[in-house]
Structures are given as structure tokens and as C-alpha cells.
Design a protein around this motif. Structure first.
Motif, short mmCIF file in Angstrom:
data_model
loop_
_atom_site.label_atom_id
_atom_site.label_comp_id
_atom_site.label_asym_id
_atom_site.label_seq_id
_atom_site.Cartn_x
_atom_site.Cartn_y
_atom_site.Cartn_z
N GLN A 101 0.83 -1.21 0.00
CA GLN A 101 0.00 0.00 0.00
C GLN A 101 0.86 1.26 0.00
N VAL A 102 1.89 1.27 0.83
CA VAL A 102 2.76 2.45 0.89
C VAL A 102 3.50 2.64 -0.44
N GLN A 134 2.68 1.60 -3.46
CA GLN A 134 1.77 2.02 -4.53
C GLN A 134 1.33 3.47 -4.36
N GLN A 135 1.05 3.84 -3.15
CA GLN A 135 0.61 5.20 -2.86
C GLN A 135 1.69 6.23 -3.20
N ASP A 136 2.95 5.86 -2.99
CA ASP A 136 4.07 6.78 -3.21
C ASP A 136 4.87 6.46 -4.47
#
Length: 159
Positions: free
Chosen positions: A42-43, A45-47
Motif C-alpha cells: 500500500q505504501v 503504490q501510494q508513493d
């Protein structure tokens, strides 16, 4: 692409065997670590955009000759291809972390990559530096052994 569970089941099915304690322990470990892997994914992909931007800036700062005439990132087309490749490495690293298995990297990224780059005259050294820069940028956002594992696997297999 297979995850750890699919690989285990396939191996035992091919042998016509029931899962033994070793296989069950591997499956249990996969599920025990699933939430941690999901958090890392998640981190990343988000960044992703910022990770690629930071890694590419670090790469071109440390390897300015790539941007000069006759450099492998000289011209807009070659520069864009370099950024595209960094994005591929990050995306497939995310897939491998999620699957808990490096086989997708081998199948979709690493097999034949060195040969392809060599045939195109693309040096592997800057590629390895770029992958290492992706790793460092990712670790700034979330420190996880999965990040080290996946990027080190790519680097090792390109050397």
C-alpha cells in the motif's frame, strides 16, 4: 506468476502427495506475514510516483553522463524509456512482495533482461544503480525486509 501457496500446492499435487508439516508451516507463515506485506504494498503504490522521481533524480545526479550526448538517457525518447523501466521494476517489486514470491521477477523482468540490454547497448551498471535507488527511496517511506529482499534479488540476478 504464482504466490507461495500456489507453488506449494502445485509441487505436492505434481508429486501426488498430501501436504506435510513443512508445507503447512510455509502456508501458515505466508498468512502470518500477509498483513505486513499488504502494508508495504500500500505504501509503495501510494508513493510510486514520488519513489520513481526520487530514484531517477538520484540516478541521473550520480550518473550525469547518461544525459549527455551519446549517453543512454540522451534524447527525450531514451529518457522516457529509462523512467518507464524504473516504473516496471517498482511495479514488479510490488507484485513480488504481495505474492511473497520472487518468481514473477524472474519470469517477467529478469530472464533475458541482461541479454536484451546488452544487445541494445544499454549498460547494466546504471540499471543496477537505478534499482538500488528505487530500493533506497522505498525504504525512506517504509522500512521492511521485503523491500531489501525484492530489490536485492533483482540486483543480484543482474550482476
Amino acid at each position: 506468476m504464482q504466490d507461495q501457496i500456489s507453488k506449494i500446492i502445485r509441487r505436492y499435487d505434481f508429486a501426488g502427495q498430501y501436504l506435510d508439516t513443512k508445507a503447512i508451516n510455509k502456508v501458515a507463515s505466508y498468512f502470518q506475514n500477509a498483513m505486513e506485506r499488504l502494508q508495504v504494498v500500500q505504501v509503495l503504490q501510494q508513493d510510486a510516483v514520488d519513489i520513481i522521481k526520487e530514484a531517477s533524480n538520484a540516478l541521473f545526479t550520480s550518473q550525469p553522463e547518461l544525459l549527455r550526448p551519446s549517453g543512454n538517457a540522451y534524447t527525450t525518447r531514451r529518457y522516457a524509456a529509462c523512467l518507464r523501466d524504473l516504473e516496471y521494476y517498482l511495479r514488479y517489486a510490488i507484485y513480488a512482495i504481495l505474492a511473497g514470491d520472487m518468481s514473477i521477477l524472474n519470469e517477467r523482468v529478469l530472464t533475458g533482461l541482461a541479454d536484451t540490454y546488452n544487445s541494445l547497448g544499454v549498460p547494466i551498471g546504471p540499471t543496477i544503480i537505478g534499482i538500488n535507488q528505487l530500493k533506497e527511496a522505498a525504504k525512506k517511506r517504509i522500512n521492511s525486509p521485503y523491500i531489501d529482499e525484492v530489490f536485492d534479488h533483482m540486483i543480484k540476478n543482474l550482476c
